[in-house]
Motif scaffolding. Sequence first.
Motif, short mmCIF file in Angstrom:
data_model
loop_
_atom_site.label_atom_id
_atom_site.label_comp_id
_atom_site.label_asym_id
_atom_site.label_seq_id
_atom_site.Cartn_x
_atom_site.Cartn_y
_atom_site.Cartn_z
N ARG A 263 -24.81 -20.86 24.29
CA ARG A 263 -23.30 -21.37 24.35
C ARG A 263 -22.67 -21.34 22.68
O ARG A 263 -21.68 -20.67 22.73
N ALA B 192 -38.43 -37.51 19.99
CA ALA B 192 -38.03 -36.47 20.78
C ALA B 192 -38.92 -35.37 21.15
O ALA B 192 -39.06 -34.85 22.31
N LEU C 16 -23.84 -34.41 20.86
CA LEU C 16 -24.28 -34.85 19.31
C LEU C 16 -25.02 -33.42 18.86
O LEU C 16 -24.62 -32.84 17.94
N ALA C 17 -25.99 -32.87 19.90
CA ALA C 17 -26.85 -31.76 19.41
C ALA C 17 -25.57 -30.38 19.42
O ALA C 17 -25.55 -29.74 18.28
N SER C 18 -24.68 -30.44 20.24
CA SER C 18 -23.82 -29.44 20.14
C SER C 18 -22.94 -29.21 19.01
O SER C 18 -22.65 -28.25 18.53
N ARG D 142 -28.24 -39.11 24.39
CA ARG D 142 -28.21 -37.68 25.00
C ARG D 142 -27.21 -37.57 25.88
O ARG D 142 -26.44 -38.17 26.05
N ASN D 143 -26.76 -36.17 25.84
CA ASN D 143 -25.48 -35.80 26.80
C ASN D 143 -24.36 -36.28 26.42
O ASN D 143 -23.33 -36.40 27.14
N ARG D 144 -24.29 -36.47 25.07
CA ARG D 144 -22.71 -36.97 24.56
C ARG D 144 -22.16 -36.03 23.67
O ARG D 144 -21.14 -35.99 22.86
N ASN E 188 -37.59 -25.22 25.28
CA ASN E 188 -36.89 -26.36 26.08
C ASN E 188 -35.55 -25.50 26.51
O ASN E 188 -34.82 -25.22 25.69
N ARG F 110 -29.84 -23.71 26.57
CA ARG F 110 -28.41 -23.59 27.10
C ARG F 110 -27.42 -23.84 26.12
O ARG F 110 -26.36 -23.22 25.89
N VAL G 162 -34.08 -29.68 15.71
CA VAL G 162 -33.03 -30.00 16.57
C VAL G 162 -33.34 -31.24 17.62
O VAL G 162 -34.17 -30.99 18.29
N ALA G 163 -32.67 -32.55 17.33
CA ALA G 163 -33.30 -33.45 18.05
C ALA G 163 -32.18 -34.63 18.39
O ALA G 163 -31.62 -34.97 17.27
N TYR H 8 -27.85 -23.57 22.47
CA TYR H 8 -27.97 -22.21 21.63
C TYR H 8 -27.23 -21.19 22.20
O TYR H 8 -26.36 -20.64 21.64
N GLY I 104 -36.86 -21.36 17.28
CA GLY I 104 -37.93 -20.98 18.59
C GLY I 104 -37.72 -22.12 19.41
O GLY I 104 -37.43 -23.29 18.74
N ALA J 23 -32.18 -27.35 25.65
CA ALA J 23 -31.65 -26.76 24.04
C ALA J 23 -31.25 -25.46 24.09
O ALA J 23 -30.19 -25.08 23.61
C1 LIG Z 1 -32.22 -30.65 23.46
C2 LIG Z 1 -31.35 -32.07 22.91
C3 LIG Z 1 -31.63 -31.80 21.57
C4 LIG Z 1 -30.10 -31.79 23.21
O1 LIG Z 1 -29.36 -33.14 22.75
P1 LIG Z 1 -28.06 -33.71 23.02
O2 LIG Z 1 -27.53 -34.32 21.86
O3 LIG Z 1 -28.26 -34.34 24.38
O4 LIG Z 1 -27.32 -32.36 23.44
P2 LIG Z 1 -25.78 -32.14 23.77
O5 LIG Z 1 -25.27 -33.58 24.24
O6 LIG Z 1 -25.04 -31.41 22.89
O7 LIG Z 1 -25.89 -31.22 25.14
C5 LIG Z 1 -26.60 -31.52 26.31
C6 LIG Z 1 -25.77 -31.15 27.60
O8 LIG Z 1 -24.77 -32.29 27.61
C7 LIG Z 1 -23.66 -31.67 27.69
N1 LIG Z 1 -22.45 -32.37 26.81
C8 LIG Z 1 -22.00 -31.90 25.57
N2 LIG Z 1 -21.11 -32.72 25.30
C9 LIG Z 1 -21.07 -33.65 26.39
C10 LIG Z 1 -20.19 -35.13 26.14
N3 LIG Z 1 -19.21 -35.23 25.54
N4 LIG Z 1 -20.30 -35.66 27.36
C11 LIG Z 1 -21.22 -35.35 28.49
N5 LIG Z 1 -21.95 -34.27 28.31
C12 LIG Z 1 -21.79 -33.52 27.31
C13 LIG Z 1 -23.61 -30.48 26.98
O9 LIG Z 1 -22.76 -29.48 27.72
C14 LIG Z 1 -25.15 -30.17 27.83
O10 LIG Z 1 -24.94 -29.88 29.00
P3 LIG Z 1 -26.14 -28.77 29.66
O11 LIG Z 1 -27.29 -29.60 30.04
O12 LIG Z 1 -25.47 -28.57 31.14
O13 LIG Z 1 -26.15 -27.36 29.00
C15 LIG Z 1 -32.14 -33.13 23.14
O14 LIG Z 1 -32.39 -33.33 24.49
C16 LIG Z 1 -33.57 -33.38 22.62
O15 LIG Z 1 -33.50 -34.04 21.68
N6 LIG Z 1 -34.70 -32.93 23.27
C17 LIG Z 1 -36.18 -32.98 22.76
C18 LIG Z 1 -36.25 -32.14 21.59
C19 LIG Z 1 -35.96 -30.75 21.65
O16 LIG Z 1 -36.63 -30.17 22.83
N7 LIG Z 1 -35.36 -30.09 20.76
C20 LIG Z 1 -34.82 -29.02 20.96
C21 LIG Z 1 -35.83 -27.95 19.97
S1 LIG Z 1 -35.74 -26.32 20.10
#
Ligand SMILES: CC(C)(COP(=O)(O)OP(=O)(O)OC[C@H]1O[C@@H](n2cnc3c(N)ncnc32)[C@H](O)[C@@H]1OP(=O)(O)O)[C@@H](O)C(=O)NCCC(=O)NCCS
Length: 322
Positions: free
Chosen positions: A125, A23, A90-92, A86-88, A116, A121, A79-80, A123, A113, A119
């Motif tokens: 929310r 990640a 999980l992080a939210s 991704r985009n499902r 990205n 966006r 948070v990773a 937080y 901190g 990320a």
């Molecule tokens: C940043 C990170 C943690 C996000 O993880 P993720 O699990 O993809 O996050 P989410 O799915 O919750 O949200 C991502 C997007 O999908 C959207 N989403 C949430 N649920 C969704 C769903 N069920 N279906 C489709 N999209 C969804 C969210 O609204 C968000 O949209 P946005 O980009 O317009 O804000 C991931 O990209 C990552 O690991 N990045 C590299 C490491 C990093 O930078 N971590 C943060 C350190 S501070």
Amino acid sequence: MKVASPPFDSLAVREMYDLWEMAFGPDIAPDITFDPLSGAEKNANDFRVYRVFIADQLGATAIVVTPIALPELGALGEVATHPEFRNRGLASGLCEQLLEDFQCQGGEAMFLGTVNPNAARIYERFGWSHIPDTKLMVNLAGNETPNEFLKSYFTDQDTPKAKVGEATSRIPIIPLIVSPHSWSVLDANVSIFSPRVESQASCLGLYNRYQALRNESRGDWFTLVADSGKVLGISSAVHVEGKRFQVDGFCHESYAGMFGELIQAAISWCSDQGATQIIARLSSMDEEKQSLFESVGFHEQRLDGTFEHGNQKVDAVVYLLG
Ligand SMILES: CC(C)(COP(=O)(O)OP(=O)(O)OC[C@H]1O[C@@H](n2cnc3c(N)ncnc32)[C@H](O)[C@@H]1OP(=O)(O)O)[C@@H](O)C(=O)NCCC(=O)NCCS
């Protein structure tokens, strides 16, 4: 979603490290190292590790660290989400759950901190807002702004004492370092500048920077801690060469009167190591800091290069003790 606390076995730690490397990239060391994950800080900090598994594969992580003695504070890290998942949401989902758990247990301010924007966006929310002049965000249970919170957090702290830096200070050093400060260089030994001159991007990594001085036998660090467990100042000492050592440090502006005691802890450590020369390398901009060093027996010796922070280059002045 699984929520667990250390100790984790080496297999579970390896699995998390593999996900974080994927990640964050191979060049970014995790802020949460093997020791706390194997339980080394169990008397100082509560580590809650949130994980999502998809068909037995680790899909996403987030870790909340809360000081046992100061449960109103917390910090979020690691948070990773695995690129495949991704985009499902999980992080939210993790952020929503961990925030609810934190606030149910009396949590008031959770720091993180991030550089990205994707990320950030997420937080935002869930209620995190940016701390001015930093890349840090804080989620506050109350209605204050981050600067209002920081101001009231440091008000009326009783009987501060200087002591050796410990894991109990891992999280309480964060609000101190990100608070507005009129000095430009807070600690030259660990390259920590005032948020006024250089945006602070590190949150959980700040403790590692200080602890590395001790772990790598380069020096040591000390804190000014109030009865409440809040950290009001930090000083450090490093070995330069031969019998020459360098000290530095800073206090929250409301506790500048305690600076002498705090820096003395670093000076005493140098003396215990057999130092024959103790210096401080101060910014020419920091006149109040220069006066405080003079009040504990340092005198200006010579110019020595520059400090570079943000886009600025500022003369560095060496002060010598005695
Ligand atoms: C940043 C990170 C943690 C996000 O993880 P993720 O699990 O993809 O996050 P989410 O799915 O919750 O949200 C991502 C997007 O999908 C959207 N989403 C949430 N649920 C969704 C769903 N069920 N279906 C489709 N999209 C969804 C969210 O609204 C968000 O949209 P946005 O980009 O317009 O804000 C991931 O990209 C990552 O690991 N990045 C590299 C490491 C990093 O930078 N971590 C943060 C350190 S501070």
